[in-house]
Write an enzyme that holds these catalytic residues in place. Structure first.
Site, PDB file in Angstrom:
ATOM      1  CG  HIS A  62      -1.996  -1.395   0.974  1.00 46.64           C
ATOM      2  ND1 HIS A  62      -3.125  -1.121   2.239  1.00 46.64           N
ATOM      3  CD2 HIS A  62      -2.608  -1.528   0.122  1.00 46.64           C
ATOM      4  CE1 HIS A  62      -3.780  -2.622   1.655  1.00 46.64           C
ATOM      5  NE2 HIS A  62      -3.556  -1.924   0.055  1.00 46.64           N
ATOM      6  CG  HIS A  95      -1.699  -6.429   1.625  1.00 47.57           C
ATOM      7  ND1 HIS A  95      -1.969  -6.169  -0.156  1.00 47.57           N
ATOM      8  CD2 HIS A  95      -1.076  -5.548   2.404  1.00 47.57           C
ATOM      9  CE1 HIS A  95      -0.832  -4.437   0.296  1.00 47.57           C
ATOM     10  NE2 HIS A  95      -1.166  -4.764   1.750  1.00 47.57           N
ATOM     11  CB  CYS A 117       4.087 -10.657   4.799  1.00 44.49           C
ATOM     12  SG  CYS A 117       5.193 -10.377   6.403  1.00 44.49           S
ATOM     13  CG  HIS A 145      -6.384  -3.968   6.050  1.00 48.79           C
ATOM     14  ND1 HIS A 145      -6.031  -5.093   4.958  1.00 48.79           N
ATOM     15  CD2 HIS A 145      -5.524  -2.609   5.770  1.00 48.79           C
ATOM     16  CE1 HIS A 145      -4.060  -4.807   5.086  1.00 48.79           C
ATOM     17  NE2 HIS A 145      -4.254  -3.270   5.002  1.00 48.79           N
ATOM     18  CD  GLU A 147      -2.772  -8.921   7.873  1.00 45.76           C
ATOM     19  OE1 GLU A 147      -2.263  -9.344   8.643  1.00 45.76           O
ATOM     20  OE2 GLU A 147      -2.015  -7.464   7.449  1.00 45.76           O
ATOM     21  CB  THR A 186       0.093  -8.280  10.533  1.00 45.88           C
ATOM     22  OG1 THR A 186      -0.066  -7.927   9.245  1.00 45.88           O
ATOM     23  CG2 THR A 186       0.441  -9.675  10.456  1.00 45.88           C
ATOM     24  CB  SER A 244      -0.396   2.063   4.329  1.00 51.47           C
ATOM     25  OG  SER A 244       0.422   1.996   5.273  1.00 51.47           O
ATOM     26  CG  ASN A 246       2.808   0.484   8.213  1.00 50.92           C
ATOM     27  OD1 ASN A 246       3.142   1.093   8.726  1.00 50.92           O
ATOM     28  ND2 ASN A 246       1.968  -0.169   7.305  1.00 50.92           N
ATOM     29  CB  SER A 289       4.264   0.204   2.356  1.00 54.48           C
ATOM     30  OG  SER A 289       2.800   0.358   2.680  1.00 54.48           O
TER      31      SER A 289
END
Length: 337
Positions: A62, A95, A117, A145, A147, A186, A244, A246, A289
Site C-alpha cells: 500500500h 497482504h 508476507c 482490508h 489482509e 498484523t 496504508s 500501518n 511500505s
C-alpha cells in the site's frame, strides 16, 4: 540538495542535548520492513525473469509511489484473477489471499508467485489450525482490508471480524462451552488492539490468546520509535499512503503520545506551509511500505524551510530478512564431486 542537512545519530536511551533552533527528529526504524522488501523484490525479479507484462493482484504494497513506479516498468495491477489473461504470470500481494483466490488463479492456469508476507501467512496458518481444532476465532482488524479478507477466507464460517471497540458489541454470542481465541491483523496499533482484547475478555471470559503476538515486529518497532519522539515534537510528518493501515496508525500513535500535530503525506510537496508556522521541532517517520527516497525528499523540503539539523533517534535495529519465492531464487551452485 539546496541546503545541507546535518544528520546525527542518537539512541532513544540517551538523547543528546539539542540547540533551540529548528530541528528534525528522525525516527528509526522506519520505512521498508522485510515483508515489503520481499514483495517488491518479487515483482522486480519477476519482471527481470519473465519480462513485461507481469500482473499483480491488488497493490503489491500500500504505497502510491511504489505502485506507480512498478506500473511504469510494465506491471499491470488488477483487482481479481479473472482480469488476467490465461497462462500469464500473476503475483499475489504482500497482504495475503484466501484459498478461493488461489483456486481461481489455478482454474485460469495462471503462473503464480506468492509475495504474501510470511508473518501474514503465519496468521493464516493459525486460523486453519484453530478452525480444525473446533475454535471460533475473533479477528481484530479493519473491515475491507485485504489482509483481513484473506485471513478470514481461510475459515469464513468460524472467523468473526471485530473492527474497533464498536465491533466488540456486534460480536456474536457463543455457548459457554465454545472454544474461542482471538487473532489480529498484523498492521494494527498495539495499544488499540490490546484495549479491544480487554473488552473481548469481559464479554468472553474463556477467550484464549494466540500462541504468539500477531502484530508484526515492524509495526511494533515503528510505533515504539514514534512514541520515543512524539512528546518532543510540535509536528509529526508520517510518510505513507492513505490506504496504508500501518502508516495511518503511526499518525494516531503520534497524537496519542504528545505530538502537537501529525499529518500523513505521500510526497514532500503535500506538506503545507501553514503546518510549519510556529513549529520548532518536526518529527519524521514513514510506514513499513515506504521507500527511503520519499523520506529524503521530506528532509530536503524541511531543509528548505530552515530545518537543517536532523537527529536520528534509534530505538532498535532490524536484521530480519525473508527469502524470495522459490522460482525467483538464484540457482544453488553444484557441489564438486
Amino acid at each position: 540538495m539546496p541546503n545541507e542537512i546535518s544528520q546525527k545519530n542518537f539512541s532513544a536511551d540517551a538523547p543528546a542535548d539539542v540547540p533551540a533552533g529548528k530541528r528534525v527528529l528522525l525516527a528509526a526504524p522506519r520505512g521498508y520492513c522485510a515483508g515489503v522488501d520481499r514483495a517488491v523484490e518479487t515483482v522486480e525479479k519477476a519482471l527481470e525473469k519473465y519480462g513485461a507484462p507481469v500482473y499483480v493482484r491488488k497493490e503489491i504494497v500500500h504505497n502510491k509511489y511504489v505502485v506507480e513506479t512498478l506500473a511504469e516498468r510494465g506491471v499491470i495491477f488488477v483487482d481479481e484473477t479473472d482480469q488476467v489473461p490465461e497462462g500469464s504470470h500473476l503475483v499475489f500481494s504482500a497482504h495475503g489471499i484466501s484459498p478461493a483466490v488461489r483456486e481461481a488463479a489455478a482454474n485460469r492456469q495462471l503462473k503464480t508467485l506468492d509475495a504474501s508476507c510470511p508473518l501474514v501467512t503465519k496468521v493464516h496458518n493459525e486460523v486453519k489450525r484453530f478452525a480444525r481444532d473446533g475454535y471460533h476465532i475473533l479477528l481484530v482488524g479493519h473491515e475491507g482490508h485485504e489482509e483481513v479478507e484473506g485471513t478470514a477466507g481461510e475459515a469464513p464460517d468460524v472467523v468473526h471480524l471485530v473492527d474497533g471497540v464498536e465491533g466488540v458489541e456486534k460480536a456474536p454470542d457463543f455457548p459457554p462451552e465454545q472454544k474461542l481465541v482471538w487473532l489480529s491483523q498484523t498492521t494494527l496499533s498495539v495499544d488499540e488492539t490490546m484495549d479491544i482484547v480487554k473488552l473481548l475478555r469481559v464479554k468472553y471470559p474463556n477467550l484464549e490468546n494466540p500462541p504468539s503476538d500477531d502484530i508484526c515486529y515492524a509495526t511494533q518497532n515503528r510505533q515504539v520509535a514514534v512514541k520515543a519522539i512524539a512528546e518532543k515534537v510540535d509536528l509529526m510528518i508520517v510518510v505513507g499512503s492513505q490506504n496504508s493501515s500501518n502508516s495511518k496508525r503511526l499518525v494516531e500513535v503520534a497524537l496519542q503520545n504528545g505530538a502537537g500535530a501529525a499529518h500523513l503525506v505521500d510526497y514532500a510537496r503535500q506538506i503545507e506551509d501553514a503546518w510549519l508556522e510556529g513549529v520548532t521541532t518536526v518529527g519524521v517517520t514513514s510506514g513499513a511500505s515506504v521507500p527511503e527516497i520519499l523520506v529524503r525528499e521530506v528532509l530536503e523540503h524541511l531543509a528548505d524551510h530552515g530545518y537543517t539539523d536532523v537527529e536520528q533517534v534509534t530505538t532498535t535495529t532490524e536484521t530480519i530478512t525473508f527469502a524470495l519465492p522459490r522460482d525467483l531464487r538464484p540457482p544453488r551452485a553444484k557441489r564438486a564431486v
